[in-house]
Design a protein around this motif. Structure first.
Motif, PDB file in Angstrom:
ATOM      1  N   CYS A  35       0.874  -1.175   0.000  1.00  0.00           N
ATOM      2  CA  CYS A  35       0.000   0.000   0.000  1.00  0.00           C
ATOM      3  C   CYS A  35       0.912   1.226   0.000  1.00  0.00           C
ATOM      4  O   CYS A  35       2.046   1.140   0.481  1.00  0.00           O
ATOM      5  N   GLN A  63       0.739   3.605   1.951  1.00  0.00           N
ATOM      6  CA  GLN A  63       1.018   3.828   3.367  1.00  0.00           C
ATOM      7  C   GLN A  63       0.653   2.542   4.098  1.00  0.00           C
ATOM      8  O   GLN A  63      -0.359   1.930   3.803  1.00  0.00           O
ATOM      9  N   ILE A  64       1.511   2.129   4.998  1.00  0.00           N
ATOM     10  CA  ILE A  64       1.235   0.863   5.691  1.00  0.00           C
ATOM     11  C   ILE A  64       0.683   1.145   7.091  1.00  0.00           C
ATOM     12  O   ILE A  64       1.293   1.868   7.878  1.00  0.00           O
ATOM     13  N   CYS A  65      -0.490   0.556   7.381  1.00  0.00           N
ATOM     14  CA  CYS A  65      -1.074   0.707   8.717  1.00  0.00           C
ATOM     15  C   CYS A  65      -0.376  -0.295   9.638  1.00  0.00           C
ATOM     16  O   CYS A  65      -0.267  -1.474   9.285  1.00  0.00           O
ATOM     17  N   CYS A 120      -2.143  -3.635  10.504  1.00  0.00           N
ATOM     18  CA  CYS A 120      -2.768  -4.338   9.373  1.00  0.00           C
ATOM     19  C   CYS A 120      -2.902  -5.840   9.647  1.00  0.00           C
ATOM     20  O   CYS A 120      -1.939  -6.491  10.022  1.00  0.00           O
ATOM     21  N   ILE A 159       2.112  -8.101   3.701  1.00  0.00           N
ATOM     22  CA  ILE A 159       2.311  -6.761   3.136  1.00  0.00           C
ATOM     23  C   ILE A 159       3.813  -6.463   3.090  1.00  0.00           C
ATOM     24  O   ILE A 159       4.505  -6.567   4.101  1.00  0.00           O
ATOM     25  N   GLY A 164      -6.042  -6.116  -1.077  1.00  0.00           N
ATOM     26  CA  GLY A 164      -4.618  -6.490  -1.159  1.00  0.00           C
ATOM     27  C   GLY A 164      -3.956  -6.482   0.180  1.00  0.00           C
ATOM     28  O   GLY A 164      -4.405  -7.171   1.086  1.00  0.00           O
ATOM     29  N   GLY A 165      -3.067  -5.568   0.320  1.00  0.00           N
ATOM     30  CA  GLY A 165      -2.622  -4.379  -0.355  1.00  0.00           C
ATOM     31  C   GLY A 165      -3.722  -3.431  -0.853  1.00  0.00           C
ATOM     32  O   GLY A 165      -4.890  -3.655  -0.638  1.00  0.00           O
ATOM     33  N   ARG A 171      -7.408   2.515   0.499  1.00  0.00           N
ATOM     34  CA  ARG A 171      -7.271   3.613   1.471  1.00  0.00           C
ATOM     35  C   ARG A 171      -6.648   4.840   0.811  1.00  0.00           C
ATOM     36  O   ARG A 171      -6.320   5.807   1.483  1.00  0.00           O
ATOM     37  N   HIS A 226     -11.145   3.222   4.119  1.00  0.00           N
ATOM     38  CA  HIS A 226     -10.715   2.924   5.476  1.00  0.00           C
ATOM     39  C   HIS A 226     -10.240   4.214   6.163  1.00  0.00           C
ATOM     40  O   HIS A 226      -9.048   4.486   6.229  1.00  0.00           O
TER      41      HIS A 226
HETATM   42  S1  SF4 Z   1      -4.140  -3.423   3.458  1.00  0.00           S
HETATM   43 FE1  SF4 Z   1      -5.458  -1.886   4.439  1.00  0.00          FE
HETATM   44  S2  SF4 Z   1      -5.003  -2.093   6.624  1.00  0.00           S
HETATM   45 FE2  SF4 Z   1      -3.343  -3.124   5.516  1.00  0.00          FE
HETATM   46  S3  SF4 Z   1      -1.773  -1.545   5.290  1.00  0.00           S
HETATM   47 FE3  SF4 Z   1      -3.003  -1.487   3.450  1.00  0.00          FE
HETATM   48  S4  SF4 Z   1      -4.544   0.092   3.859  1.00  0.00           S
HETATM   49 FE4  SF4 Z   1      -3.674  -0.487   5.824  1.00  0.00          FE
END
Ligand code: SF4
Length: 604
Positions: free
Chosen positions: A319, A321-323, A326, A332, A365-366, A397, A430
């Motif tokens: 992604c 940006q990584i949450c 997650c 990821i 995904g991702g 997101r 999200h």
């Molecule tokens: S998949 Fe969703 S929860 Fe996971 S890092 Fe990406 S945006 Fe964030």
């Protein structure tokens, strides 16, 4: 009251516990074996229940209001659950043994924790119809009146609820706040200068993708990091745990780190030391980070299926940006390592084509919108070519993290595949916090909405958005901006996410005591717990879960009955929650008025 209890020492809490239910104390003290004590307590609980169900009972029971009686019935059910030998065996723990030995004076305070004692104090109070929740409440005056007089009184109580909520929400900022818009515009300017970029670059999502911040020094050149944040990032770097922040998302930070409004934003993307160490420990101990057991629900690479008609298609494993929390953190990767494979997708889409019962595909995904337009167009056109697919959802997101991605060209692609009557395209996004909703995000949403495409939100309920009315404000700002709140997820019970986790009781309390004040079209989200392998369990369905144990450290153990339990003998899933005591203590230490959360103990 709660605040005082949090500060009492163990001996004082033991004294309070026995005062809350002298009958149970007397039974425990007088019985000479644990088994006899267990039997006597069951007799005692049964006798209370008989009175609760009998309107001709003693005066003392007759005068108790129905709500208090209901709570008592619920507390009795839970207490019976946790003293059954069956649940003791399942959890390998006997709370009865602990309170029995304590009553006999046979144990010191070593075996006892405050979290454990607090749970029992409230349970005993509840059983005794003394929860404190209804004591000072009276029958509302309007119910004793009729006509216009009743209506006038009713207005007063409704105004009271609404103004409490307004006051509660005013504590938080949305990204539409004028001061915040100004501050963030300054941040943007600062970041652009640093990266030698101009407005054209900023509006170009490819520029954001190229300049994703993954480096501590780069981050420090924009924002002040606390010593804890610095430690966490160094730990992440040492153990090669990816963290990624888009320039846009970084512009949402409070650069000076004054703690005014960006705690949720920082927590979203800055892995803490605790997270990293737990992550590594889990990995090294061989624990499975794949909480949802996707490996056992993926019939073919790129697909996960947990429900009859819908499945998940995963074209990309990163992604922008990584949450930190997650649920798919085990898969990821750093964006530079993520690969989009047409071959894998071709096979996966063929699998969907061959399975005519699949009517809906969630592309996630991702974040699939990290891909370029050509790839997105190709995926959508391939899926749209399948006759039996009625709906395509895109889980993304970017509306929050890189709204520049919603270009005119991209929405034209969306438009091609959104054919009402034939196939619907929808977006599931999200947002985590009201401060994430910026004018840029709103502009992106408007572009999509103009096509008649619906947007929904999935929020993960974490410590950082769980304060009183915090998520109500998020729902309000989402709905006003064209997004329907869809799910509120309990955080995954993975060790590494412990700092994010919130007791299930708090989600239930939030839905009942805060979200309930919002109009129905605003509180459309369903609070859910995701049972590994089997899927979502609705938390408002009390039939689908129960507390089966209170462990030594005060954590509740829940048993979840998956959604499928009325159709098949699916195994229930046992889950250990975070302790309510720890949660309240943390809120208290962070300056929150914990008295506002006092009923949390009675949500099971
Ligand atoms: S998949 Fe969703 S929860 Fe996971 S890092 Fe990406 S945006 Fe964030």
């Amino acid at each position: 009251m709660i605040k005082e209890l949090l500060e009492y020492d163990i001996s004082k809490l033991i004294g309070i516990l026995w005062d809350c239910n002298p009958e149970i104390h007397a039974i425990l003290k007088s019985e000479d074996t644990l088994q006899n004590a267990r039997n006597k307590i069951f007799d005692y609980l049964n006798s209370i229940e008989r009175h609760l169900y009998n309107i001709y009972s003693y005066k003392s029971f007759k005068d108790i209001n129905l709500l208090e009686k209901n709570n008592s019935k619920e507390c009795i059910r839970i207490f019976k659950n946790i003293i059954t030998t069956e649940n003791e065996t399942i959890s390998n723990f006997s709370p009865l043994q602990i309170i029995y030995s304590t009553a006999k004076g046979k144990t010191g305070t070593n075996n006892l924790t405050k979290g454990f004692l607090m749970e029992f104090i409230f349970l005993f109070r509840g059983i005794n119809c003394n929860s404190g929740m209804y004591m000072e409440k009276d029958v509302p005056i309007f119910l004793k009146l009729t006509g216009i007089e009743a209506a006038k009184e009713r207005m007063k109580s409704l105004d009271q609820y609404a103004s409490n909520m307004e006051r509660g929400m005013r504590r938080y900022k949305t990204g539409h706040d004028k001061e915040l818009i100004k501050e963030r515009a300054e941040n943007k300017k600062f970041i652009m200068n640093l990266f030698n970029a101009d407005e054209k670059d900023w509006q170009d999502y490819k520029w954001h993708l190229t300049n994703i911040i993954k480096d501590i020094d780069a981050l420090k050149s924009v924002v002040v990091l606390s010593p804890d944040e610095q430690k966490g990032l160094e730990c992440a770097k040492k153990h090669r745990i990816p963290f990624q922040i888009t320039p846009h998302y970084l512009s949402l930070f409070d650069r000076e780190n004054t703690g005014k409004y960006d705690c949720a934003i920082r927590a979203q993307v800055l892995p803490g030391e605790n997270y990293c160490l737990n992550y590594i420990q889990s990995k090294e101990s061989g624990a499975d980070l794949d909480f949802m057991d996707e490996k056992s629900t993926s019939p073919i690479k790129g697909i996960t299926r947990r429900y009859p008609q819908i499945l998940i298609l995963k074209p990309f494993d990163s992604c922008p940006q990584i949450c930190v929390y997650c649920q798919r953190n085990w898969e990821i990767t750093d964006i530079k390592d993520a690969i989009f494979s047409r071959d894998t997708m071709t096979n996966a889409i063929k699998w969907i084509n061959d399975n005519r019962l699949i009517t809906e595909v969630l592309i996630t995904g991702g974040d699939p919108l990290t891909l370029d337009d050509v790839s997105i167009d190709w995926i959508l056109s391939e899926i749209s070519g399948i006759e039996h697919v009625e709906r395509i959802r895109i889980g993304t997101r970017v509306i929050v993290t890189m709204p520049q991605r919603i270009t005119d060209e991209l929405v034209e692609i969306f438009d091609k595949y959104h054919e009402l009557g034939k196939r619907e395209l929808s977006i599931v996004t999200h947002f985590e916090h009201p401060t994430e909703m910026t004018p840029d995000s709103l502009a992106a949403i408007k572009k999509i909405k103009r096509l008649g495409i619906n947007l929904y939100n999935q929020q993960v309920f974490t410590y950082y958005n769980s304060r009183k009315y915090e998520s109500c404000l998020l729902r309000k700002v989402l709905k006003k901006s064209g997004i329907d709140p869809y799910y509120t997820f309990n955080t995954k019970g993975k060790d590494e996410t412990i700092d994010y986790r919130v007791p299930i009781a708090r989600i239930e309390q939030e839905k009942k005591e805060e979200a309930r004040f919002l109009p129905g079209l605003v509180r459309t989200d369903e609070a859910v717990f995701n049972v590994p392998r089997l899927g979502k369990s609705h938390l408002r369905a009390w039939q689908d879960h129960e507390v089966i144990m209170i462990l030594q450290d005060g954590r509740r153990m829940y048993r979840f009955y998956p959604w499928e339990s009325n159709y098949a003998l699916v195994e229930p899933y046992n889950y250990v929650d975070v302790s309510i005591y720890d949660y309240l203590k943390r809120l208290n230490d962070d300056g929150e008025d914990v008295e506002n959360y006092s009923t949390i103990w009675y949500y099971f």
